[in-house]
Design a protein around this motif. Structure first.
Motif, PDB file in Angstrom:
ATOM      1  N   PRO A  88       0.809  -1.221   0.000  1.00  0.00           N
ATOM      2  CA  PRO A  88       0.000   0.000   0.000  1.00  0.00           C
ATOM      3  C   PRO A  88       0.839   1.267   0.000  1.00  0.00           C
ATOM      4  O   PRO A  88       2.016   1.246   0.367  1.00  0.00           O
ATOM      5  N   ARG A  89       0.223   2.356  -0.407  1.00  0.00           N
ATOM      6  CA  ARG A  89       0.822   3.682  -0.309  1.00  0.00           C
ATOM      7  C   ARG A  89       0.303   4.316   0.984  1.00  0.00           C
ATOM      8  O   ARG A  89      -0.898   4.293   1.251  1.00  0.00           O
ATOM      9  N   VAL A  90       1.186   4.859   1.798  1.00  0.00           N
ATOM     10  CA  VAL A  90       0.826   5.368   3.117  1.00  0.00           C
ATOM     11  C   VAL A  90       0.912   6.889   3.146  1.00  0.00           C
ATOM     12  O   VAL A  90       1.906   7.480   2.733  1.00  0.00           O
ATOM     13  N   LEU A  91      -0.170   7.519   3.634  1.00  0.00           N
ATOM     14  CA  LEU A  91      -0.187   8.966   3.867  1.00  0.00           C
ATOM     15  C   LEU A  91      -0.533   9.210   5.330  1.00  0.00           C
ATOM     16  O   LEU A  91      -1.447   8.589   5.865  1.00  0.00           O
ATOM     17  N   LYS A  92       0.195  10.099   5.955  1.00  0.00           N
ATOM     18  CA  LYS A  92      -0.103  10.445   7.346  1.00  0.00           C
ATOM     19  C   LYS A  92      -1.318  11.363   7.404  1.00  0.00           C
ATOM     20  O   LYS A  92      -1.629  12.072   6.457  1.00  0.00           O
ATOM     21  N   GLY A  93      -1.990  11.349   8.553  1.00  0.00           N
ATOM     22  CA  GLY A  93      -3.203  12.148   8.722  1.00  0.00           C
ATOM     23  C   GLY A  93      -2.985  13.618   8.429  1.00  0.00           C
ATOM     24  O   GLY A  93      -3.823  14.268   7.776  1.00  0.00           O
ATOM     25  N   LYS A  94      -1.866  14.193   8.879  1.00  0.00           N
ATOM     26  CA  LYS A  94      -1.587  15.609   8.643  1.00  0.00           C
ATOM     27  C   LYS A  94      -1.407  15.899   7.165  1.00  0.00           C
ATOM     28  O   LYS A  94      -1.824  16.948   6.654  1.00  0.00           O
ATOM     29  N   GLN A  95      -0.775  14.971   6.453  1.00  0.00           N
ATOM     30  CA  GLN A  95      -0.621  15.138   5.002  1.00  0.00           C
ATOM     31  C   GLN A  95      -1.979  15.124   4.328  1.00  0.00           C
ATOM     32  O   GLN A  95      -2.239  15.924   3.415  1.00  0.00           O
ATOM     33  N   GLY A 477      -0.482   0.680 -13.079  1.00  0.00           N
ATOM     34  CA  GLY A 477      -1.287  -0.112 -12.170  1.00  0.00           C
ATOM     35  C   GLY A 477      -1.831   0.730 -11.029  1.00  0.00           C
ATOM     36  O   GLY A 477      -1.762   1.962 -11.065  1.00  0.00           O
ATOM     37  N   VAL A 478      -2.368   0.060 -10.003  1.00  0.00           N
ATOM     38  CA  VAL A 478      -2.969   0.774  -8.870  1.00  0.00           C
ATOM     39  C   VAL A 478      -2.467   0.186  -7.559  1.00  0.00           C
ATOM     40  O   VAL A 478      -2.074  -0.984  -7.482  1.00  0.00           O
ATOM     41  N   LYS A 479      -2.502   1.038  -6.521  1.00  0.00           N
ATOM     42  CA  LYS A 479      -2.190   0.648  -5.163  1.00  0.00           C
ATOM     43  C   LYS A 479      -3.340   1.074  -4.251  1.00  0.00           C
ATOM     44  O   LYS A 479      -4.041   2.040  -4.554  1.00  0.00           O
ATOM     45  N   ASP A 480      -3.471   0.387  -3.142  1.00  0.00           N
ATOM     46  CA  ASP A 480      -4.380   0.843  -2.103  1.00  0.00           C
ATOM     47  C   ASP A 480      -3.729   2.040  -1.407  1.00  0.00           C
ATOM     48  O   ASP A 480      -2.507   2.061  -1.197  1.00  0.00           O
ATOM     49  N   THR A 481      -4.519   3.036  -1.055  1.00  0.00           N
ATOM     50  CA  THR A 481      -4.020   4.254  -0.400  1.00  0.00           C
ATOM     51  C   THR A 481      -4.472   4.249   1.051  1.00  0.00           C
ATOM     52  O   THR A 481      -5.667   4.323   1.334  1.00  0.00           O
ATOM     53  N   TRP A 482      -3.519   4.143   1.966  1.00  0.00           N
ATOM     54  CA  TRP A 482      -3.818   4.083   3.387  1.00  0.00           C
ATOM     55  C   TRP A 482      -3.555   5.432   4.036  1.00  0.00           C
ATOM     56  O   TRP A 482      -2.408   5.907   4.053  1.00  0.00           O
ATOM     57  N   VAL A 483      -4.595   6.038   4.575  1.00  0.00           N
ATOM     58  CA  VAL A 483      -4.454   7.285   5.325  1.00  0.00           C
ATOM     59  C   VAL A 483      -4.591   6.952   6.799  1.00  0.00           C
ATOM     60  O   VAL A 483      -5.617   6.410   7.226  1.00  0.00           O
ATOM     61  N   THR A 484      -3.568   7.275   7.573  1.00  0.00           N
ATOM     62  CA  THR A 484      -3.590   6.951   8.993  1.00  0.00           C
ATOM     63  C   THR A 484      -4.487   7.905   9.756  1.00  0.00           C
ATOM     64  O   THR A 484      -4.717   9.040   9.348  1.00  0.00           O
ATOM     65  N   VAL A 485      -5.002   7.438  10.869  1.00  0.00           N
ATOM     66  CA  VAL A 485      -5.864   8.270  11.718  1.00  0.00           C
ATOM     67  C   VAL A 485      -5.027   9.327  12.419  1.00  0.00           C
ATOM     68  O   VAL A 485      -3.939   9.010  12.920  1.00  0.00           O
TER      69      VAL A 485
END
Length: 485
Positions: A88-95, A477-485
């Protein structure tokens, strides 16, 4: 017992450092982030064969669901399943807060711009945007002049393409306001993650996206401003490259999927035949282009539209989402002015930056582009899907010379931008985990009452080493995008 990894271990596991580009999971999130540590720990416990088996299962899921796309000119055939990357691709909540605020600000300004150009045209009279550039635009519809929309909402569903540069800064690359696609890939990617790597998904503080279909239905209903409007999804048919998405969204919203054969206009109202008899249609979420909407108003040879639809629409008897004529606002030659729109209509500073853009319609900028094409990305202003563009640093001398000739002949049809060093993310390849370039398309939903955006979006990944083109139609292609709480 969980193994604690050092930062160097994580970098090695995630295939980092080899490309020299900004790696979102290594250079940004770093090992201090529990989610990234968990992903790296999980990957360390899997062999390459095990990871490839999981990716093959994802491919089978897409095939079973009928999720395909077109790769024109591909020797393997036109229709293929979308490549899916398990990591997955990870994004922090603030981002995400920055991204969502920037996207919503942008869509609000673009909707106000569309209302303005079809009414008072203040921004044109002020000379902020050249009048001819808008009024002579092929997507500008005179039929929309003076037509008032609920809440001045023209683009109910907007897809905003975002990239990150070599320093990790976010930039808006493109606006998609006509019939933006890809939300089904976003939702299906999350389902696959939950199915194939539940041990990661279930124990992470992730923000959910599963509410999108219900939210979309609510937003469409709010644009109709009726208590219980009848909504349909209008598709050009099963041969369209995005047909799966049309059917998917209709099913998830629990509304009919229709084609032109299912609808008709009578006394400026749109109707559909149902098992309960004739039913008036209040909202049409259309997935066909303006030119094909109504053969009585636009292309007379169109078999995809409904005769008389524009008359019903202009009589305020049906909502069309997105509104006809929105294409003016997402043209690449209008893109450079969006910052000015934000200041003009909202009296705010842009939250997210534009990529510096040269407009070839202007002689001095044309000269610069022609003399520096080997260092630039040149695009057709109405191009999409990764077609009609030249990436100068990756092009041959012959390709550059050919593009120079095209630009000289019709300079108003082209824009150019510096080559941005797109960020990369760990991606599973045939030989192991390696860095591949990515972008992000969040989806913004707008009604007269609110503007909403689900946390994440569609992350597209260039599956070919070194490629900057992430479009699925070009093999991306595609990835799942995970945004953290």
């Amino acid at each position: 017992m969980k193994t604690t990894l050092t930062e160097s271990n994580i970098v090695t596991i995630l295939g980092g450092g080899s490309s020299g580009f900004f790696n979102e999971m290594i250079d940004d999130v770093r090992s201090g982030d529990v989610l990234v540590e968990n992903i790296a720990t999980w990957l360390a416990g899997q062999s390459l064969t095990q990871l490839q088996v999981l990716n093959d299962l994802a491919k089978q899921h897409f095939l079973y669901q009928g999720i395909t796309f077109n790769v024109y000119g591909d020797a393997q055939g036109v229709e293929r399943t979308i490549p899916y990357d398990l990591i997955p691709r990870v994004l922090k909540g603030k981002q995400w807060e920055l991204i969502s605020a920037g996207c919503m600000q942008r869509v609000k300004a673009l909707n106000l711009f569309l209302d303005d150009i079809y009414h008072q045209q203040h921004i044109l009279l002020e000379g902020i945007i050249p009048r001819e550039q808008v009024l002579r635009h092929e997507s500008f519809l005179p039929q929309m002049l003076g037509h008032n929309l609920n809440g001045k909402i023209y683009s109910q569903i907007s897809g905003i393409d975002i990239i990150r540069d070599g320093q990790g800064d976010f930039f808006i690359l493109e606006d998609n306001l006509r019939t933006p696609s890809g939300v089904s890939y976003m939702l299906e990617s999350r389902k696959i993650s939950q199915k194939l790597i539940p041990e990661l998904c279930e124990h992470q503080p992730l923000q959910g996206i599963e509410q999108y279909p219900q939210l979309l239905r609510e937003i469409l209903a709010e644009n109709a401003q009726l208590t219980d409007p009848f909504i349909v999804v209008l598709t050009p048919g099963r041969f369209n490259s995005a047909y799966y998405e049309h059917a998917f969204l209709a099913r998830e919203m629990d509304v009919p999927l229709v084609s032109s054969r299912d609808l008709w206009v009578e006394n400026d109202h749109v109707y559909i035949k149902t098992v309960r008899g004739r039913q008036k249609v209040d909202v049409i979420y259309r997935r066909i282009d303006d030119a094909f909407l109504d053969p009585l108003t636009f292309r007379p040879d169109s078999t995809l539209g409904i005769a008389g639809l524009m008359s019903a629409y202009l009589s305020h008897n049906v909502v069309i989402a997105n509104a006809p004529g929105t294409g003016v606002a997402d043209d690449k030659s209008i893109y450079p002015y969006v910052d000015d729109m934000i200041k003009f209509y909202l009296n705010e500073k842009p939250i997210l930056k534009n990529v510096p853009t040269y407009q070839c319609r202007y002689p001095e900028e044309l000269d610069y582009v022609l003399n520096n094409m080997a260092d630039l990305v040149v695009k057709e202003s109405q191009g999409s899907g990764g077609y009609g563009m030249l990436i100068g640093p990756q092009a041959s001398r012959q390709e550059i010379d050919k593009f120079c000739q095209l630009v000289r002949e019709q300079p108003h049809l082209y824009i150019a931008q510096p080559t941005i060093e797109l960020s990369v993310a760990p991606t599973l390849t045939e030989t192991g985990i390696a860095e591949r370039h990515i972008d992000l398309r969040p989806f913004v939903l707008s009604s007269p009452q609110r503007t909403e955006i689900v946390p994440g979006g569609l992350t597209r990944v260039a599956m070919k080493a070194g490629s900057l083109v992430v479009n699925s139609s070009q093999g991306g292609g595609v990835k799942d995008t995970w945004v953290t709480v």
